[in-house]
Scaffold this motif. Structure first.
Motif, PDB file in Angstrom:
ATOM      1  N   SER A  70       0.818  -1.225   0.000  1.00 43.16           N
ATOM      2  CA  SER A  70       0.000   0.000   0.000  1.00 43.16           C
ATOM      3  C   SER A  70       0.845   1.264   0.000  1.00 43.16           C
ATOM      4  O   SER A  70       0.556   2.217   0.725  1.00 43.16           O
ATOM      5  CB  SER A  70      -0.999   0.017   1.160  1.00 43.16           C
ATOM      6  OG  SER A  70      -0.388   0.246   2.404  1.00 43.16           O
ATOM      7  N   VAL A  71       1.873   1.299  -0.831  1.00 42.93           N
ATOM      8  CA  VAL A  71       2.637   2.526  -1.062  1.00 42.93           C
ATOM      9  C   VAL A  71       1.946   3.271  -2.196  1.00 42.93           C
ATOM     10  O   VAL A  71       1.893   2.763  -3.326  1.00 42.93           O
ATOM     11  CB  VAL A  71       4.095   2.203  -1.439  1.00 42.93           C
ATOM     12  CG1 VAL A  71       4.861   3.488  -1.750  1.00 42.93           C
ATOM     13  CG2 VAL A  71       4.768   1.412  -0.332  1.00 42.93           C
ATOM     14  N   PRO A  72       1.359   4.443  -1.940  1.00 44.86           N
ATOM     15  CA  PRO A  72       0.544   5.101  -2.963  1.00 44.86           C
ATOM     16  C   PRO A  72       1.238   5.265  -4.308  1.00 44.86           C
ATOM     17  O   PRO A  72       0.647   4.972  -5.360  1.00 44.86           O
ATOM     18  CB  PRO A  72       0.213   6.459  -2.325  1.00 44.86           C
ATOM     19  CG  PRO A  72       0.202   6.175  -0.862  1.00 44.86           C
ATOM     20  CD  PRO A  72       1.310   5.178  -0.654  1.00 44.86           C
ATOM     21  N   ALA A  73       2.470   5.743  -4.323  1.00 48.96           N
ATOM     22  CA  ALA A  73       3.153   5.986  -5.599  1.00 48.96           C
ATOM     23  C   ALA A  73       3.255   4.702  -6.420  1.00 48.96           C
ATOM     24  O   ALA A  73       3.122   4.729  -7.654  1.00 48.96           O
ATOM     25  CB  ALA A  73       4.535   6.576  -5.351  1.00 48.96           C
ATOM     26  N   GLN A  74       3.476   3.582  -5.738  1.00 45.50           N
ATOM     27  CA  GLN A  74       3.640   2.315  -6.445  1.00 45.50           C
ATOM     28  C   GLN A  74       2.315   1.811  -7.008  1.00 45.50           C
ATOM     29  O   GLN A  74       2.227   1.403  -8.175  1.00 45.50           O
ATOM     30  CB  GLN A  74       4.263   1.277  -5.518  1.00 45.50           C
ATOM     31  CG  GLN A  74       5.690   1.607  -5.109  1.00 45.50           C
ATOM     32  CD  GLN A  74       6.312   0.550  -4.225  1.00 45.50           C
ATOM     33  OE1 GLN A  74       5.643  -0.323  -3.693  1.00 45.50           O
ATOM     34  NE2 GLN A  74       7.616   0.651  -4.035  1.00 45.50           N
ATOM     35  N   GLU A  75       1.261   1.835  -6.177  1.00 40.62           N
ATOM     36  CA  GLU A  75      -0.025   1.339  -6.675  1.00 40.62           C
ATOM     37  C   GLU A  75      -0.588   2.270  -7.748  1.00 40.62           C
ATOM     38  O   GLU A  75      -1.207   1.809  -8.714  1.00 40.62           O
ATOM     39  CB  GLU A  75      -1.011   1.171  -5.523  1.00 40.62           C
ATOM     40  CG  GLU A  75      -0.623   0.036  -4.585  1.00 40.62           C
ATOM     41  CD  GLU A  75      -1.806  -0.538  -3.815  1.00 40.62           C
ATOM     42  OE1 GLU A  75      -2.955  -0.412  -4.290  1.00 40.62           O
ATOM     43  OE2 GLU A  75      -1.576  -1.119  -2.743  1.00 40.62           O
ATOM     44  N   ILE A  76      -0.389   3.563  -7.592  1.00 43.34           N
ATOM     45  CA  ILE A  76      -0.844   4.506  -8.615  1.00 43.34           C
ATOM     46  C   ILE A  76      -0.098   4.260  -9.921  1.00 43.34           C
ATOM     47  O   ILE A  76      -0.687   4.335 -11.013  1.00 43.34           O
ATOM     48  CB  ILE A  76      -0.669   5.949  -8.118  1.00 43.34           C
ATOM     49  CG1 ILE A  76      -1.730   6.253  -7.046  1.00 43.34           C
ATOM     50  CG2 ILE A  76      -0.752   6.958  -9.260  1.00 43.34           C
ATOM     51  CD1 ILE A  76      -1.531   7.570  -6.317  1.00 43.34           C
ATOM     52  N   ALA A  77       1.187   3.921  -9.846  1.00 36.36           N
ATOM     53  CA  ALA A  77       1.951   3.593 -11.051  1.00 36.36           C
ATOM     54  C   ALA A  77       1.372   2.372 -11.752  1.00 36.36           C
ATOM     55  O   ALA A  77       1.302   2.321 -12.989  1.00 36.36           O
ATOM     56  CB  ALA A  77       3.421   3.358 -10.697  1.00 36.36           C
ATOM     57  N   VAL A  78       0.943   1.368 -10.973  1.00 37.54           N
ATOM     58  CA  VAL A  78       0.327   0.178 -11.561  1.00 37.54           C
ATOM     59  C   VAL A  78      -0.994   0.551 -12.238  1.00 37.54           C
ATOM     60  O   VAL A  78      -1.284   0.115 -13.362  1.00 37.54           O
ATOM     61  CB  VAL A  78       0.087  -0.899 -10.481  1.00 37.54           C
ATOM     62  CG1 VAL A  78      -0.736  -2.053 -11.045  1.00 37.54           C
ATOM     63  CG2 VAL A  78       1.420  -1.421  -9.948  1.00 37.54           C
ATOM     64  N   ILE A  79      -1.803   1.351 -11.556  1.00 39.20           N
ATOM     65  CA  ILE A  79      -3.091   1.770 -12.123  1.00 39.20           C
ATOM     66  C   ILE A  79      -2.880   2.541 -13.423  1.00 39.20           C
ATOM     67  O   ILE A  79      -3.554   2.287 -14.436  1.00 39.20           O
ATOM     68  CB  ILE A  79      -3.872   2.611 -11.102  1.00 39.20           C
ATOM     69  CG1 ILE A  79      -4.265   1.752  -9.890  1.00 39.20           C
ATOM     70  CG2 ILE A  79      -5.110   3.234 -11.746  1.00 39.20           C
ATOM     71  CD1 ILE A  79      -4.731   2.556  -8.688  1.00 39.20           C
ATOM     72  N   ASP A  80      -1.933   3.469 -13.427  1.00 38.57           N
ATOM     73  CA  ASP A  80      -1.682   4.269 -14.623  1.00 38.57           C
ATOM     74  C   ASP A  80      -1.178   3.399 -15.772  1.00 38.57           C
ATOM     75  O   ASP A  80      -1.562   3.605 -16.940  1.00 38.57           O
ATOM     76  CB  ASP A  80      -0.667   5.371 -14.318  1.00 38.57           C
ATOM     77  CG  ASP A  80      -1.242   6.470 -13.430  1.00 38.57           C
ATOM     78  OD1 ASP A  80      -2.480   6.509 -13.265  1.00 38.57           O
ATOM     79  OD2 ASP A  80      -0.452   7.266 -12.886  1.00 38.57           O
ATOM     80  N   SER A  81      -0.334   2.431 -15.459  1.00 34.72           N
ATOM     81  CA  SER A  81       0.141   1.511 -16.490  1.00 34.72           C
ATOM     82  C   SER A  81      -1.014   0.689 -17.041  1.00 34.72           C
ATOM     83  O   SER A  81      -1.101   0.456 -18.256  1.00 34.72           O
ATOM     84  CB  SER A  81       1.225   0.595 -15.920  1.00 34.72           C
ATOM     85  OG  SER A  81       1.651  -0.346 -16.888  1.00 34.72           O
TER      86      SER A  81
END
Length: 279
Positions: A70-81
């Motif tokens: 649950s590191v926001p930058a990491q999960e947001i990167a997955v969502i954006d990809s």
């Protein structure tokens, strides 16, 4: 094609195993492929901090099971990809009380990630587990040495769940994601328990008395730091267990059984399955 992130973790690895056993086309995203047991899945090496590796992993994928710390930058990167690569559905492991104004950092992080997911335009499903039974395994060394366990949860009840049941629920949903679009499921074991109950179940299984010692949040935090847990994580954990002492996790749900068709494992079953960790 299903992509599982965090595929070497407790939930992710079990979801990969189940999907492979059911012969669903599955791809496991890992940083270290040596940590993933051999299975009938594609293995792709990726890094949450490198979008190019995420894009490569996402190509040809329809559904993503999003499991991370649950590191926001990491999960947001997955969502954006996922958006860039035409993924249609994300199943995310989250927290039952994710909120932007929560006093707990990790819950604020989940809220931020959820907001980004909702704004992405992707279909999604959220899975919110109660306290994991696997947390007890982290206490195994101390229990063996001291025959006791210390916690700031007091007499608070929680619907403790085996991570294998979380994985089974996730594995069922990702194979038919459209049936679950827009839903949030609360995942628990079959019973409300306390750490007194955990100590009793361990005592019955081990043949000697394991004592539960309630402590203050400050004492719990200090003991975790002494055990080598990062100070920020220890502070957050102590905060969560203090909330549990006030009834924060005293809830049950039938969602595991309704989705998988199988009742969730009990605490006694979990301990029996992992008894070697305590002996």
């Amino acid at each position: 094609m299903i992509l599982v992130t965090g595929a070497t973790g407790t939930v992710g690895s079990e979801a990969v195993r189940l999907l492979a056993a059911r012969h669903h086309p599955t791809r496991a995203l890992v940083r270290d492929p040596s940590r993933l047991p051999r299975s009938d899945v594609q293995i792709v090496i990726g890094d949450f901090d490198r979008p190019d590796t995420l894009d490569a992993a996402m190509r040809g994928v329809d559904t993503v099971l999003l499991v991370t710390p649950s590191v926001p930058a990491q999960e947001i990167a997955v969502i954006d990809s996922a958006v860039r690569q035409g993924v249609t559905h994300i199943v995310k492991i989250t927290n039952h009380k994710a909120s932007h104004d929560s006093p707990v950092n990790r819950r604020r992080d989940h809220a931020r990630i959820e907001a980004h997911l909702r704004s992405s335009g992707l279909a999604y499903t959220l899975l919110a587990p109660n306290l994991y039974m696997q947390n007890v395994l982290a206490l195994a060394a101390s229990i063996k040495q001291t025959r006791g366990l210390w916690n700031a949860a007091g007499d608070g009840q929680f619907g403790m769940i085996d991570a294998r049941d979380v994985a089974a629920t996730a594995a069922t949903i990702v194979t038919r994601p459209t049936d679950h679009a827009g839903h949030t499921y609360l995942l628990t074991g079959p019973d409300l328990v306390t750490f007194t109950d955990v100590a009793k179940e361990l005592s019955d299984a081990l043949g000697y008395t394991v004592e539960y010692h309630p402590v203050s949040p400050g004492e719990h935090r200090a003991s975790m730091i002494r055990a080598g847990i990062a100070e920020t994580v220890a502070a957050s954990n102590a905060q969560v267990f203090d909330l549990i002492s006030r009834g924060d996790a005293a809830w049950l749900s039938n969602d595991v059984a309704s989705i998988t068709g199988t009742p969730p494992r009990s605490l006694s079953t979990f301990i029996a399955d992992h008894i070697s960790a305590f002996t």
